[in-house]
Design a protein around this motif. Structure first.
Motif, short mmCIF file in Angstrom:
data_model
loop_
_atom_site.label_atom_id
_atom_site.label_comp_id
_atom_site.label_asym_id
_atom_site.label_seq_id
_atom_site.Cartn_x
_atom_site.Cartn_y
_atom_site.Cartn_z
N ILE A 331 -26.00 0.34 47.68
CA ILE A 331 -26.11 1.67 47.07
C ILE A 331 -24.89 1.99 46.20
O ILE A 331 -25.01 2.56 45.13
N GLY A 332 -23.72 1.62 46.68
CA GLY A 332 -22.50 1.97 45.96
C GLY A 332 -22.01 3.34 46.39
O GLY A 332 -22.75 4.14 46.97
N PRO A 333 -20.76 3.66 46.08
CA PRO A 333 -20.15 4.90 46.60
C PRO A 333 -20.67 6.18 45.96
O PRO A 333 -20.75 7.21 46.62
N ARG A 334 -21.05 6.14 44.68
CA ARG A 334 -21.38 7.41 44.01
C ARG A 334 -22.70 8.03 44.49
O ARG A 334 -22.74 9.23 44.81
N PRO A 335 -23.81 7.26 44.56
CA PRO A 335 -25.02 7.87 45.14
C PRO A 335 -24.82 8.30 46.58
O PRO A 335 -25.33 9.34 47.01
N PHE A 336 -24.05 7.48 47.34
CA PHE A 336 -23.77 7.82 48.73
C PHE A 336 -23.00 9.13 48.81
O PHE A 336 -23.28 10.00 49.65
N LEU A 337 -22.01 9.30 47.93
CA LEU A 337 -21.22 10.53 47.91
C LEU A 337 -22.09 11.73 47.53
O LEU A 337 -21.96 12.81 48.12
N LEU A 338 -22.97 11.54 46.55
CA LEU A 338 -23.86 12.64 46.16
C LEU A 338 -24.78 13.02 47.32
O LEU A 338 -25.00 14.22 47.56
N GLY A 339 -25.31 12.03 48.03
CA GLY A 339 -26.15 12.32 49.18
C GLY A 339 -25.40 13.10 50.24
O GLY A 339 -25.93 14.03 50.84
N MET A 340 -24.14 12.73 50.49
CA MET A 340 -23.33 13.42 51.48
C MET A 340 -23.04 14.85 51.05
O MET A 340 -23.15 15.80 51.84
N LEU A 341 -22.67 15.04 49.77
CA LEU A 341 -22.39 16.37 49.26
C LEU A 341 -23.64 17.25 49.30
O LEU A 341 -23.57 18.44 49.64
N ALA A 342 -24.79 16.67 48.95
CA ALA A 342 -26.04 17.43 48.96
C ALA A 342 -26.39 17.88 50.38
O ALA A 342 -26.77 19.04 50.61
N ALA A 343 -26.26 16.97 51.34
CA ALA A 343 -26.56 17.32 52.73
C ALA A 343 -25.62 18.39 53.24
O ALA A 343 -26.04 19.36 53.91
N ALA A 344 -24.31 18.25 52.93
CA ALA A 344 -23.33 19.25 53.38
C ALA A 344 -23.60 20.60 52.73
O ALA A 344 -23.47 21.65 53.38
N LEU A 345 -23.96 20.58 51.46
CA LEU A 345 -24.22 21.82 50.75
C LEU A 345 -25.41 22.57 51.33
O LEU A 345 -25.33 23.78 51.59
N ILE A 346 -26.52 21.87 51.53
CA ILE A 346 -27.71 22.51 52.09
C ILE A 346 -27.40 23.06 53.49
O ILE A 346 -27.80 24.18 53.83
N GLY A 347 -26.67 22.29 54.29
CA GLY A 347 -26.32 22.75 55.63
C GLY A 347 -25.44 23.99 55.59
O GLY A 347 -25.65 24.94 56.35
N ALA A 348 -24.45 24.01 54.70
CA ALA A 348 -23.53 25.15 54.60
C ALA A 348 -24.25 26.41 54.11
O ALA A 348 -24.04 27.51 54.64
N VAL A 349 -25.10 26.25 53.10
CA VAL A 349 -25.85 27.40 52.58
C VAL A 349 -26.78 27.95 53.66
O VAL A 349 -26.88 29.18 53.84
N SER A 350 -27.44 27.07 54.38
CA SER A 350 -28.34 27.51 55.45
C SER A 350 -27.57 28.27 56.53
O SER A 350 -28.00 29.36 56.96
#
Length: 367
Positions: A331-350
């Motif tokens: 996968i490489g680090p950038r898609p992995f980082l985006l996935g992590m940021l997206a998951a954290a963002l949705i969790g924080a907003v919720s």
């Protein structure tokens, strides 16, 4: 039907059932004999997934066996979710839906807009960013697969997005029940709302809700988590065409392939509503349906609830048995980082929305 008659297909089904059966004994053994608790704090669901993941990543299973496991992780899972509808009347399910809808809409909107921005900053294609956005915001791999043709995503981009969603969804499934209880210890309905809005896949939400119910003896958390996730799934009808508009790059205009709106309505959502309707009608009057004895109806409801839980346990074992991590380095680090940021963002907003708005909504709607 040919694969159903295949011996390896049945072997996959049997393996999922065996792991689910063994998970109950393993949970008691680890919790009581190894950790020394009077009553094991470890749920069957957690052990089923862990045992399955260990097997999947240490033993090479034949493709025919994996076909049977995929059946368990999809069809058996959906049957279990459908049968969960027997736990709620239409009134209860409707109230949960009204509570969940605004949180789901805001979480989806924030996810779609911010993930596009973050994806651009990380130098990822619009297609890959869009797939991660829709997978995180709505319903994981199902939404990714449905969206990919609209934005002409490459097969590698689809694979990367599904891998990211799987990894962070599994992490959330194991961690969020404890986070939800820590933050909302006396308010299991709020914890269930958090699980339903912030975890990616339907299977992962069901697993997290069952872990919460088993750990803290709170069935309402599983009920509202399930309803909230079904509301998110239904949002595919509106959101996937929007993603096609937002994330198709200029060089890859959105596909003109027609997508049936009806195909985006999962059958198990209709089944869940039908089971809730059955429970509502059955609970009317002194004699269910006008002819059943009350004890017969109570026994039927109890049997269907138990069947739902067993189906979901088998499905969770299959989820573990199909969780392969060998290709994560690709996968490489950038898609992995985006996935992590997206998951954290949705969790924080919720979490922020639930902490500030949910108590008032629960009070107004009598939840």
């Amino acid at each position: 039907m040919a694969q159903v008659r295949n011996g390896q297909w049945w072997g996959g089904l049997a393996l999922a059932v065996l792991v689910a059966f063994a998970a109950g004994y393993a949970a008691v053994w680890v919790g009581e004999s190894v950790l020394g608790f009077a009553k094991s704090p470890i749920s069957d669901i957690m052990m089923a997934i862990i045992i399955g993941m260990v097997i999947a990543n240490t033993v090479t299973l034949p493709e025919g066996v994996r076909d049977g496991l995929r059946f368990c992780a999809s069809t058996i899972l959906r049957l279990g979710i459908m049968l969960l509808g027997i736990r709620l009347s239409l009134l209860g399910a409707g109230r949960f839906t009204l509570v969940a809808l605004p949180f789901v809409v805001v979480a989806i909107g924030v996810g779609l807009i911010t993930v596009r921005f973050l994806g651009q900053r990380l130098g990822l294609s619009r297609q890959l960013s869009g797939l991660i956005a829709v997978g995180t915001s709505i319903c994981g791999a199902t939404a990714i697969v449905a969206t990919a043709p609209l934005i002409r995503a490459r097969e590698a981009e689809v694979s990367y997005a599904i891998a990211c969603i799987t990894v962070f969804g599994l992490v959330a499934m194991f961690c969020y029940p404890y986070v939800g209880h820590w933050l909302f210890a006396d308010q299991p309905a709020m914890a269930g709302l958090f699980l339903g809005t912030s975890i990616h896949e339907t299977a992962q939400v069901a697993g997290a809700g069952m872990m919460y119910e088993a750990q803290y003896q709170s069935p309402v958390a599983l009920d509202i988590a399930t309803v909230t996730k079904l509301v998110r799934n239904l949002c595919m009808i509106a959101v996937i065409p929007l993603v096609g508009f937002l994330y198709a790059s200029e060089g890859k205009a959105a596909s003109d392939k027609r997508v049936s709106l009806w195909s985006m309505v999962p059958w198990f959502i209709i089944g869940f509503a039908a089971m809730s309707a059955l429970r509502t009608v059955g609970d009317l009057g002194d004699r269910p349906f006008g002819f059943l004895a009350p004890e017969v109806w109570d026994g039927t409801v109890s049997w269907l609830r138990s069947a739902a839980e067993h189906f979901l346990l088998i499905a969770m074992a299959a989820v573990g048995l199909t969780s392969m991590f060998a290709g994560l380095r690709e996968i490489g680090p950038r898609p992995f980082l985006l996935g992590m940021l997206a998951a954290a963002l949705i969790g924080a907003v919720s979490l922020l929305m639930i902490a500030t708005l949910a108590p008032t909504m629960f009070r107004l709607l009598g939840v």
